[in-house]
Design a protein around this motif. Structure first.
Motif, mmCIF file in Angstrom:
data_model
loop_
_atom_site.group_PDB
_atom_site.id
_atom_site.type_symbol
_atom_site.label_atom_id
_atom_site.label_comp_id
_atom_site.label_asym_id
_atom_site.label_seq_id
_atom_site.Cartn_x
_atom_site.Cartn_y
_atom_site.Cartn_z
ATOM 1 N N PRO A 58 11.162 1.647 -15.265
ATOM 2 C CA PRO A 58 12.004 1.857 -14.138
ATOM 3 C C PRO A 58 12.192 0.583 -13.258
ATOM 4 O O PRO A 58 13.247 0.764 -12.408
ATOM 5 C CB PRO A 58 11.093 2.703 -13.262
ATOM 6 N N GLU A 59 11.530 -0.127 -13.452
ATOM 7 C CA GLU A 59 11.957 -1.513 -12.440
ATOM 8 C C GLU A 59 13.338 -1.919 -13.271
ATOM 9 O O GLU A 59 14.066 -2.567 -12.160
ATOM 10 C CB GLU A 59 10.806 -2.677 -12.528
ATOM 11 N N SER A 60 13.712 -2.082 -14.400
ATOM 12 C CA SER A 60 14.642 -2.477 -14.676
ATOM 13 C C SER A 60 15.924 -1.516 -14.390
ATOM 14 O O SER A 60 16.996 -1.784 -14.153
ATOM 15 C CB SER A 60 14.766 -3.087 -16.074
ATOM 16 N N GLU A 61 15.588 -0.316 -14.539
ATOM 17 C CA GLU A 61 16.378 0.762 -14.552
ATOM 18 C C GLU A 61 17.038 1.079 -13.394
ATOM 19 O O GLU A 61 18.272 1.191 -12.998
ATOM 20 C CB GLU A 61 16.125 1.907 -15.132
ATOM 21 N N TYR A 62 16.287 0.829 -12.154
ATOM 22 C CA TYR A 62 16.403 1.364 -11.045
ATOM 23 C C TYR A 62 16.621 0.006 -10.092
ATOM 24 O O TYR A 62 16.991 0.141 -8.753
ATOM 25 C CB TYR A 62 15.288 2.207 -10.388
ATOM 26 N N GLY A 63 16.226 -1.187 -10.731
ATOM 27 C CA GLY A 63 16.606 -2.419 -9.916
ATOM 28 C C GLY A 63 15.603 -2.668 -8.523
ATOM 29 O O GLY A 63 15.865 -3.205 -7.713
ATOM 30 N N HIS A 64 14.421 -1.912 -8.555
ATOM 31 C CA HIS A 64 13.336 -2.033 -7.605
ATOM 32 C C HIS A 64 12.014 -2.456 -8.328
ATOM 33 O O HIS A 64 11.335 -1.874 -9.144
ATOM 34 C CB HIS A 64 13.252 -0.343 -7.137
ATOM 35 N N ASP A 65 11.586 -3.653 -7.606
ATOM 36 C CA ASP A 65 10.551 -4.329 -7.871
ATOM 37 C C ASP A 65 9.399 -3.404 -7.510
ATOM 38 O O ASP A 65 9.041 -3.560 -6.115
ATOM 39 C CB ASP A 65 10.421 -5.765 -7.490
ATOM 40 N N LEU A 66 8.489 -2.930 -8.108
ATOM 41 C CA LEU A 66 7.116 -2.472 -7.566
ATOM 42 C C LEU A 66 5.988 -3.162 -7.326
ATOM 43 O O LEU A 66 5.315 -2.887 -6.424
ATOM 44 C CB LEU A 66 6.683 -1.478 -8.872
ATOM 45 N N GLY A 67 6.097 -4.594 -7.814
ATOM 46 C CA GLY A 67 5.103 -5.381 -7.246
ATOM 47 C C GLY A 67 3.744 -5.347 -7.780
ATOM 48 O O GLY A 67 2.797 -5.829 -7.180
ATOM 49 N N ALA A 68 3.704 -4.998 -9.038
ATOM 50 C CA ALA A 68 2.433 -4.813 -9.683
ATOM 51 C C ALA A 68 1.875 -6.322 -9.947
ATOM 52 O O ALA A 68 2.618 -7.308 -10.339
ATOM 53 C CB ALA A 68 2.532 -4.094 -11.024
ATOM 54 N N GLU A 69 0.448 -6.264 -9.897
ATOM 55 C CA GLU A 69 -0.236 -7.684 -10.147
ATOM 56 C C GLU A 69 -1.496 -7.204 -10.970
ATOM 57 O O GLU A 69 -1.971 -6.267 -10.825
ATOM 58 C CB GLU A 69 -0.641 -8.196 -8.698
ATOM 59 N N HIS A 70 -1.836 -8.101 -11.728
ATOM 60 C CA HIS A 70 -2.813 -7.991 -12.501
ATOM 61 C C HIS A 70 -3.913 -8.008 -11.991
ATOM 62 O O HIS A 70 -4.322 -8.874 -10.786
ATOM 63 C CB HIS A 70 -3.122 -8.985 -13.749
ATOM 64 N N GLU A 71 -5.009 -7.083 -11.836
ATOM 65 C CA GLU A 71 -6.450 -6.987 -11.348
ATOM 66 C C GLU A 71 -7.665 -7.062 -12.250
ATOM 67 O O GLU A 71 -7.625 -7.078 -13.200
ATOM 68 C CB GLU A 71 -6.328 -5.850 -10.566
#
Length: 255
Positions: free
Chosen positions: A213-226
């Motif tokens: 979805p991030e590349s398809e919709y161009g929206h950065d979800l902002g996920a980070e490793h935890e």
């Protein structure tokens, strides 16, 4: 719909933290496969919102994005804090007339990340990206929890009936105020208003749409490793390992 060659219009309706959980069957102490699972659930905690939603997903797993599967689900509970939702996920003991005391095990966290609900040309999409576990294991594979995915999200009109032997009982369906009920405009499903999820008993359909979805919709979800120390499941949902086995969240293995 967007014409060929045109960019799709994306409107972000909501962003927040997403949690995936499973609840073992009654009296099942050590689940080792999806056959030992009673329910698969999601928690949506919107950023800056006052409501936290606990959702049950049918077929005990997410739809496969590539196959565009359709899965039914419903909102099991609405609370005003993540702590309030955690109480719904604890172990329960209850008496039965014929089998004595029974134990319903506590839910196990199976993944956490970030999500966005966007409006794409008049259709809501729920997209997420995992932060834990860092590497999906057998639990995530069983529930089809991919590192990231997107689903078309439609909400059922409770006044339009249901298929035979499917969906919630009429008395358990969402009771929308008249103004919100008008959002359906006589249709079987509404596809534009995320506020329709803010009611216990709201029923919805998830349809697998995209695996990136991030590349398809161009929206950065902002996920980070935890890690365990910074896991939102522990901090926000208060799912400490003394009450909820966290091995599936951190290592991807059954517990």
């Amino acid at each position: 719909m967007a014409e060929p060659g045109q960019e799709r219009e994306t409107v972000v309706l909501e962003e927040g933290d997403i949690f995936f959980l499973y609840r073992p069957r009654v009296e099942e102490e050590h689940p080792s496969s999806i056959g030992d699972v009673q329910r698969f659930e999601m928690v949506l905690r919107p950023h800056g919102g006052e409501k936290v939603r606990l959702l049950v997903v049918g077929r005990k797993r997410l739809p496969e994005a590539e196959r565009h599967e359709r899965h039914w689900g419903f909102v099991e509970a609405i609370r005003h804090s993540a702590k309030g939702i955690e109480k719904e996920l604890r172990e329960r003991r209850y008496d039965t007339g014929t089998r004595g005391e029974r134990r319903r095990p506590a839910a196990r966290p199976a993944g956490e990340g970030v999500y966005a609900i966007t409006l794409e040309d008049g259709q809501m999409h729920l997209s997420y990206a995992l932060e834990l576990p860092e590497k999906p294991g057998q639990v995530q594979k069983a529930f089809k929890i991919a590192p990231e995915a997107s689903y078309a999200l439609s909400i059922k009109n409770p006044e339009k009936g249901k298929p035979v032997n499917a969906g919630l009982r009429e008395e358990d369906e969402a009771d929308y105020p008249e103004k919100l009920q008008e959002e359906f405009r006589g249709r079987r499903f509404a596809r534009e208003d995320v506020g329709l999820l803010d009611f216990k008993g709201a029923e919805f359909i998830l349809i697998g749409a995209r695996s990136n979805p991030e590349s398809e919709y161009g929206h950065d979800l902002g996920a980070e490793h935890e890690n365990y120390e910074h896991a939102e499941t522990i901090r926000r949902l208060r799912m400490v390992k003394s009450r909820h086995p966290v091995k599936p969240l951190l290592e991807g293995g059954w517990a």
